[in-house]
Write a protein that holds these residues in place. Structure first.
Motif, short mmCIF file in Angstrom:
data_model
loop_
_atom_site.label_atom_id
_atom_site.label_comp_id
_atom_site.label_asym_id
_atom_site.label_seq_id
_atom_site.Cartn_x
_atom_site.Cartn_y
_atom_site.Cartn_z
N LEU A 72 -6.17 5.10 1.48
CA LEU A 72 -6.30 3.74 2.30
C LEU A 72 -7.70 3.89 2.72
O LEU A 72 -8.34 5.06 3.11
N GLU A 73 -8.36 2.64 2.82
CA GLU A 73 -9.65 2.61 3.46
C GLU A 73 -10.02 2.99 4.91
O GLU A 73 -8.94 2.65 5.60
N PRO A 74 -11.03 3.90 5.34
CA PRO A 74 -11.11 4.51 6.71
C PRO A 74 -10.84 3.26 7.61
O PRO A 74 -10.03 3.56 8.63
N GLU A 75 -11.48 2.00 7.52
CA GLU A 75 -11.34 1.08 8.52
C GLU A 75 -10.00 0.62 8.73
O GLU A 75 -9.36 0.39 9.56
N LEU A 76 -9.32 0.26 7.58
CA LEU A 76 -7.93 0.11 7.68
C LEU A 76 -7.05 1.10 8.21
O LEU A 76 -5.78 0.80 9.11
N VAL A 102 2.56 0.40 5.41
CA VAL A 102 2.07 1.88 4.54
C VAL A 102 3.37 2.43 4.30
O VAL A 102 3.35 3.25 3.27
N THR A 103 4.30 2.64 4.89
CA THR A 103 5.64 3.15 4.62
C THR A 103 6.17 2.69 3.44
O THR A 103 6.45 1.57 3.09
N PRO A 104 6.38 3.52 2.53
CA PRO A 104 7.19 2.97 1.05
C PRO A 104 8.35 2.24 1.39
O PRO A 104 9.19 2.66 2.36
N HIS A 116 -12.88 7.69 17.25
CA HIS A 116 -11.62 7.56 16.70
C HIS A 116 -11.67 7.86 15.09
O HIS A 116 -12.51 7.32 14.59
N THR A 117 -10.81 8.71 14.71
CA THR A 117 -10.93 9.46 13.45
C THR A 117 -9.68 9.04 12.58
O THR A 117 -8.60 9.20 13.00
N PRO A 118 -9.89 8.48 11.41
CA PRO A 118 -8.61 7.96 10.68
C PRO A 118 -7.59 9.13 10.23
O PRO A 118 -8.34 10.46 10.10
N SER A 119 -6.57 9.17 10.27
CA SER A 119 -5.71 10.17 9.78
C SER A 119 -6.11 10.69 8.36
O SER A 119 -6.23 9.82 7.24
N ALA A 120 -5.99 11.86 8.02
CA ALA A 120 -6.47 12.52 6.90
C ALA A 120 -5.45 12.31 5.71
O ALA A 120 -5.58 12.10 4.56
#
Length: 379
Positions: free
Chosen positions: A339-343, A285-287, A328-332
């Motif tokens: 990014l897809e919520p599951e990922l 995820v990090t560029p 669990h809630t994905p980061s906003a």
């Protein structure tokens, strides 16, 4: 009490340990040099000299003048003072920001919107979590505020271009540099900002101390009311020991940037390679460019990041999700990148520090690969 059997610490973006040199510098101000820096007594004068020295050290790290540094209790207070304090002097009630700000910036902006009738324009981000600058932004603007380096992804934002857009619209610009200062060069003139926040505990100083850079001539009203300390912007008796520690940390960071930043970047990239080879489907995820040298966020398909870290007990790190009542809630911020919520639920933030070694990197990769494999088998 000290923690026994310490895990490998990979959560430096959450907080850093206090550097030995910093602890040594602040110790006299916790014991013998106990005076009030506003007092004319010998003890007070000694305390004042410590504060003045620290102001110069912090200014040097940021390329600022000493009289432009205001000491605070940390990044949150600095952000509030910058945003709410600058808003007091702005007739134009439009604030420009991004969709991926830290709560310490987003909350003061909501306060301006809900209590004072400001409009807040949030710029979107691309897949690298980098803000999309829009020349079609409305005119005029009162202020702009942007996180310089994102705390989760490590993305470094185009701050100078953002500041130029805000200035064209008549506004002042604030940078939240809590994650950036001490990790990458931060120069207020190069960035073109009027206000900039730092937090001590992100750069090997203690918690509870920070600073706000206020460019000469930028009007800011105090948020707290009281006496006239810190040029009238931050009343209350100064936290002398903490301020001395912040100054020492700033000087230490300035002297280490040239060697420590590339060292950590090399370790981060090695870790990314090891993880990619060991974990099928891993997403970085990090560029690869224009990101903090110490930060690596990855996402693992098919698992929850928190589950992986619960298994990898010899590693201390963070996830890209929050847990509320067992859900669990994905980061906003990650969702904002597309990014897809599951990922996004499988995101792990691994933030290295000065103590991280090449041997640690090999252990981390092996440990996380094993934990991911077990999590996938269970699911």
């Amino acid at each position: 009490m000290p923690i026994t059997d310490d895990p490998i610490y990979l959560d430096h973006n959450a907080t850093t340990p206090v550097a030995a040199e910093v602890a040594e510098a602040m110790w006299p101000y916790l014991t013998g040099v106990f005076g009030n820096p506003s007092s004319t007594s010998p003890q007070g004068s000694a305390a004042r000299r410590g504060v003045d020295r620290a102001r110069g050290q912090v200014a040097a790290l940021l390329g600022a003048h000493a009289d432009e540094i205001v000491f605070t209790s940390g990044g949150t207070e600095s952000n509030n003072l910058a945003i709410r304090g600058a808003a007091e002097h702005r007739g134009r009630r439009l604030a420009i920001t991004s969709a991926v700000e830290h709560p310490a910036t987003a909350a003061p902006l909501r306060h301006l919107r809900d209590r004072h009738g400001w409009r807040v324009t949030e710029l979107g981000v691309d897949g690298d979590c980098r803000v999309r600058l829009d020349d079609a932004l409305p005119h005029p603007a009162g202020l702009g505020t942007l996180i310089l380096a994102h705390n989760e992804t490590g993305t470094i934002q185009p701050m100078r271009s953002f500041a130029e857009l805000v200035r064209e619209r008549g506004g002042v610009t604030h940078a939240d540099a809590a994650q950036a200062a001490g990790k990458i060069p931060v120069n207020v003139d190069d960035l073109g900002v009027d206000l900039l926040s730092i937090a001590g505990h992100k750069m090997y100083a203690p918690k509870g101390v920070g600073a706000l850079y206020v460019r000469r001539g930028t009007p800011v009203a105090p948020v707290l009311l009281g006496a006239g300390q810190e040029n009238g912007l931050r009343p209350g008796t100064e936290n002398v020991a903490g301020i001395v520690a912040l100054g020492a940390a700033a000087e230490l960071a300035a002297g280490m940037l040239d060697r420590e930043s590339p060292r950590q970047a090399e370790l981060r990239d090695t870790l990314a390679e090891r993880l990619a080879a060991a974990i099928p489907g891993l997403v970085r995820v990090t560029p690869r460019r224009d990101s903090l040298p110490n930060t690596l966020m990855v996402a693992v398909p098919g698992v929850v990041g928190a589950t992986v870290l619960d298994d990898a007990t010899t590693i201390a790190a963070s996830t890209g999700s929050a847990c509320h009542a067992g859900t669990h809630t994905p980061s906003a911020a990650l969702l904002a990148t597309g990014l897809e919520p599951e990922l996004a639920l499988g995101a792990l933030r691994l933030s290295l520090g000065r103590s991280t070694t090449p041997a640690d990197v090999e252990t981390i990769a092996e440990t996380l690969a094993g934990a991911v494999d077990r999590a996938r088998r269970r699911s």
